[in-house]
Design a protein around this motif. Sequence first.
Motif, PDB file in Angstrom:
ATOM      1  N   THR A   3       0.837  -1.149   0.113  1.00  0.00           N
ATOM      2  CA  THR A   3      -0.105  -0.256  -0.073  1.00  0.00           C
ATOM      3  C   THR A   3       0.974   1.237   0.075  1.00  0.00           C
ATOM      4  OG1 THR A   3      -0.192  -0.122   2.422  1.00  0.00           O
ATOM      5  CG2 THR A   3      -1.666  -1.003   1.213  1.00  0.00           C
ATOM      6  N   ASN A   4       0.191   2.407   0.106  1.00  0.00           N
ATOM      7  CA  ASN A   4       0.918   3.838  -0.232  1.00  0.00           C
ATOM      8  C   ASN A   4       1.962   3.830  -1.068  1.00  0.00           C
ATOM      9  OD1 ASN A   4      -0.860   4.647   2.096  1.00  0.00           O
ATOM     10  ND2 ASN A   4       0.532   3.564   3.473  1.00  0.00           N
ATOM     11  N   ILE A   5       1.853   3.252  -2.189  1.00  0.00           N
ATOM     12  CA  ILE A   5       2.807   3.133  -3.486  1.00  0.00           C
ATOM     13  C   ILE A   5       2.908   4.646  -3.697  1.00  0.00           C
ATOM     14  CG2 ILE A   5       3.335   2.398  -5.737  1.00  0.00           C
ATOM     15  CD1 ILE A   5       2.239  -0.037  -4.852  1.00  0.00           C
ATOM     16  N   SER A   6       4.191   5.346  -3.773  1.00  0.00           N
ATOM     17  CA  SER A   6       4.291   6.746  -4.428  1.00  0.00           C
ATOM     18  C   SER A   6       5.717   6.994  -4.661  1.00  0.00           C
ATOM     19  CB  SER A   6       3.810   7.905  -3.192  1.00  0.00           C
ATOM     20  OG  SER A   6       4.899   7.682  -2.225  1.00  0.00           O
ATOM     21  N   SER A   7       6.198   8.225  -4.963  1.00  0.00           N
ATOM     22  CA  SER A   7       7.289   8.445  -5.419  1.00  0.00           C
ATOM     23  C   SER A   7       8.253   8.700  -4.281  1.00  0.00           C
ATOM     24  CB  SER A   7       7.633   9.747  -6.284  1.00  0.00           C
ATOM     25  OG  SER A   7       7.054  10.983  -5.344  1.00  0.00           O
ATOM     26  N   ASN A   8       7.653   8.440  -3.052  1.00  0.00           N
ATOM     27  CA  ASN A   8       8.338   8.419  -1.701  1.00  0.00           C
ATOM     28  C   ASN A   8       8.826   7.159  -1.241  1.00  0.00           C
ATOM     29  OD1 ASN A   8       8.667  11.318  -1.278  1.00  0.00           O
ATOM     30  ND2 ASN A   8       6.699  11.323  -0.552  1.00  0.00           N
ATOM     31  N   GLY A   9       8.236   5.963  -1.831  1.00  0.00           N
ATOM     32  CA  GLY A   9       8.361   4.783  -1.217  1.00  0.00           C
ATOM     33  C   GLY A   9       7.031   3.941  -1.172  1.00  0.00           C
ATOM     34  N   VAL A  10       7.103   3.150  -0.298  1.00  0.00           N
ATOM     35  CA  VAL A  10       5.842   2.019  -0.236  1.00  0.00           C
ATOM     36  C   VAL A  10       5.675   1.670   1.153  1.00  0.00           C
ATOM     37  CG1 VAL A  10       6.143   1.135  -2.628  1.00  0.00           C
ATOM     38  CG2 VAL A  10       7.097  -0.141  -0.601  1.00  0.00           C
ATOM     39  N   THR A  11       4.614   0.899   1.627  1.00  0.00           N
ATOM     40  CA  THR A  11       4.377   0.385   2.938  1.00  0.00           C
ATOM     41  C   THR A  11       4.180  -1.105   2.625  1.00  0.00           C
ATOM     42  OG1 THR A  11       3.258   2.389   3.637  1.00  0.00           O
ATOM     43  CG2 THR A  11       2.915   0.088   4.876  1.00  0.00           C
ATOM     44  N   TYR A  39      18.717  -6.950  -3.604  1.00  0.00           N
ATOM     45  CA  TYR A  39      17.797  -7.727  -2.450  1.00  0.00           C
ATOM     46  C   TYR A  39      17.970  -7.312  -1.277  1.00  0.00           C
ATOM     47  CZ  TYR A  39      17.034 -11.487  -6.010  1.00  0.00           C
ATOM     48  OH  TYR A  39      16.797 -12.339  -6.848  1.00  0.00           O
ATOM     49  N   ASP A  40      16.857  -6.462  -0.821  1.00  0.00           N
ATOM     50  CA  ASP A  40      17.044  -5.759   0.511  1.00  0.00           C
ATOM     51  C   ASP A  40      16.202  -6.413   1.533  1.00  0.00           C
ATOM     52  OD1 ASP A  40      18.492  -3.934   2.023  1.00  0.00           O
ATOM     53  OD2 ASP A  40      17.501  -2.429   1.091  1.00  0.00           O
ATOM     54  N   THR A  41      16.350  -5.767   2.814  1.00  0.00           N
ATOM     55  CA  THR A  41      15.343  -6.398   3.745  1.00  0.00           C
ATOM     56  C   THR A  41      15.291  -5.203   4.813  1.00  0.00           C
ATOM     57  OG1 THR A  41      16.390  -8.694   3.845  1.00  0.00           O
ATOM     58  CG2 THR A  41      15.352  -7.994   5.753  1.00  0.00           C
ATOM     59  N   ILE A  42      13.915  -5.131   5.095  1.00  0.00           N
ATOM     60  CA  ILE A  42      13.633  -4.180   6.165  1.00  0.00           C
ATOM     61  C   ILE A  42      13.177  -4.984   7.317  1.00  0.00           C
ATOM     62  CG2 ILE A  42      13.308  -1.926   5.074  1.00  0.00           C
ATOM     63  CD1 ILE A  42      10.565  -2.477   4.922  1.00  0.00           C
ATOM     64  N   MET A  43      13.562  -4.413   8.629  1.00  0.00           N
ATOM     65  CA  MET A  43      13.188  -5.534   9.649  1.00  0.00           C
ATOM     66  C   MET A  43      13.116  -4.742  11.146  1.00  0.00           C
ATOM     67  SD  MET A  43      16.705  -7.699  10.294  1.00  0.00           S
ATOM     68  CE  MET A  43      18.268  -6.665  10.628  1.00  0.00           C
ATOM     69  N   ALA A  70      -1.086  -8.596  12.441  1.00  0.00           N
ATOM     70  CA  ALA A  70      -0.843  -7.814  11.191  1.00  0.00           C
ATOM     71  C   ALA A  70       0.458  -6.953  11.693  1.00  0.00           C
ATOM     72  CB  ALA A  70      -1.767  -7.094  10.517  1.00  0.00           C
ATOM     73  N   PHE A  71       1.296  -6.634  10.724  1.00  0.00           N
ATOM     74  CA  PHE A  71       2.401  -5.698  11.029  1.00  0.00           C
ATOM     75  C   PHE A  71       2.508  -5.039   9.497  1.00  0.00           C
ATOM     76  CE2 PHE A  71       4.298  -9.977   9.973  1.00  0.00           C
ATOM     77  CZ  PHE A  71       5.350  -9.380   9.104  1.00  0.00           C
ATOM     78  N   SER A  72       3.440  -3.860   9.701  1.00  0.00           N
ATOM     79  CA  SER A  72       3.473  -3.137   8.356  1.00  0.00           C
ATOM     80  C   SER A  72       4.979  -2.251   8.602  1.00  0.00           C
ATOM     81  CB  SER A  72       2.496  -2.068   8.270  1.00  0.00           C
ATOM     82  OG  SER A  72       1.213  -2.575   7.834  1.00  0.00           O
ATOM     83  N   LEU A  73       5.647  -2.200   7.401  1.00  0.00           N
ATOM     84  CA  LEU A  73       6.908  -1.335   7.496  1.00  0.00           C
ATOM     85  C   LEU A  73       7.093  -0.493   6.238  1.00  0.00           C
ATOM     86  CD1 LEU A  73       9.420  -3.858   8.992  1.00  0.00           C
ATOM     87  CD2 LEU A  73       8.675  -1.945  10.250  1.00  0.00           C
ATOM     88  N   ASN A  74       7.404   0.984   6.482  1.00  0.00           N
ATOM     89  CA  ASN A  74       7.662   1.557   5.106  1.00  0.00           C
ATOM     90  C   ASN A  74       9.109   1.261   4.619  1.00  0.00           C
ATOM     91  OD1 ASN A  74       5.076   3.065   5.679  1.00  0.00           O
ATOM     92  ND2 ASN A  74       6.206   4.176   7.232  1.00  0.00           N
TER      93      ASN A  74
END
Length: 409
Positions: free
Chosen positions: A39-47, A78-82, A92-96
């Motif tokens: 979600t929140n797909i934009s030129s600043n990034g995504v969620t 290949y990248d990871t956010i954690m 549920a959980f979310s990260l930007n």
Amino acid sequence: MSKAYRYLILTVSFVCFSCSKNAEFVKKPYPAIQTLDVTNISSNGVTFNGEVLQSGIDDIIEYGFVFYPVGSDISNMYDTIMLQSTLKGSGAFSLNADHKLSNNVTYNVKAYAKTLSYDVTGPTVEFNSQGCKNFPWDFYLQTTFVGYENIFTTSINNLGYLLMSSMEFYTFNPATCIIQRLKDYPGHTLHSASFFIIDEEIYIIKNNSSEFYKYRIDLNDWVKLNALPFMPGEDGFTAFALNNQGYYVSNDTFYQYEKSSDNWEKKSDDQVLSSILSSETVNHNAYVFTRNKSIWKFSEEEDKWQMETTYPDTLLDNIVSFRIGDNLYYGFSYDVNSTKTEASSDFWQYSVNTKSWTKTESIPYRHTKELVFCIAIENYGYLGYCTAYNYGNRRYNLWKFSEEKIPVY
């Protein structure tokens, strides 16, 4: 006992067991993870979004997302956010994500979780990125134009100019994303060539020929000039302009051009340069990249050459380079004649002010090594390469580099 009778006993036993009131389901020892839509797909990034359906026996001690461009073989794409924190139970959980995302590129993402004993991932979800604020490369356009072998480039007045080995000549307008064919180069076919610009006129020197032309932008026409007093080789030379003076240099020849008289003056041959791959100019200095990875600086004010620095990475047969402001960029080295070596994904910034190298981000995919070209227009760099061809038409991918989006770690 017949086969049919044995099957019947097994079936009845299973049904009886399944229907027992006292039956208990054993909890799986590992977590169950679901990847949800981005979600929140934009030129600043995504969620990125995920859900723990079942936590397992042990607590989750790390969870997040792995994402990468679809079809890329470059490991650092290949990248990871954690989050390294304890997660108990389900939910549920979310990260930007605001890095490693190019505009107009399709990515995969997978949620994951770790316990002391298990690493698990959810199913893959695909999404189309609109870029982000902390990644300098965006896919810019795909286009088709005519020409073959090599492409030589220069830029002026917010426009790029591209000359093919087969003499087709184009202008590229990044504001409109239009590549337009101009009047073809009138000389002979080119294996290698180099431009310099004086008073908004484009001068070209080509291999194995003393013919010398300039292009009049205002008239869309070529003018033949006096023949060169030297003979460029097959390759290994470059040309540049400093303070409205043109220069030609190879490993054993150095000349200066005076526009008003249309004449060349031989200068000192004290420079010791191996075969030249490219040159860039900053202020009143030229920086010449040679095949032994050395970068030599020519100072117009001091009228002398000196060794500036050495490229810090592997160099194959060719390299991409351009200049933005006071920074030089080099990388994506490749050998067009080798089927055994892939194009390098390494890309470097050299600051002429601090005299230091910094490794920066790569495009998400390796280039094809076919008809590779680069050009800087205003404060942006562009990298192009051929992806397919049909008779005289060739299809190109073009990537845009934005210096202000280089991440700071």
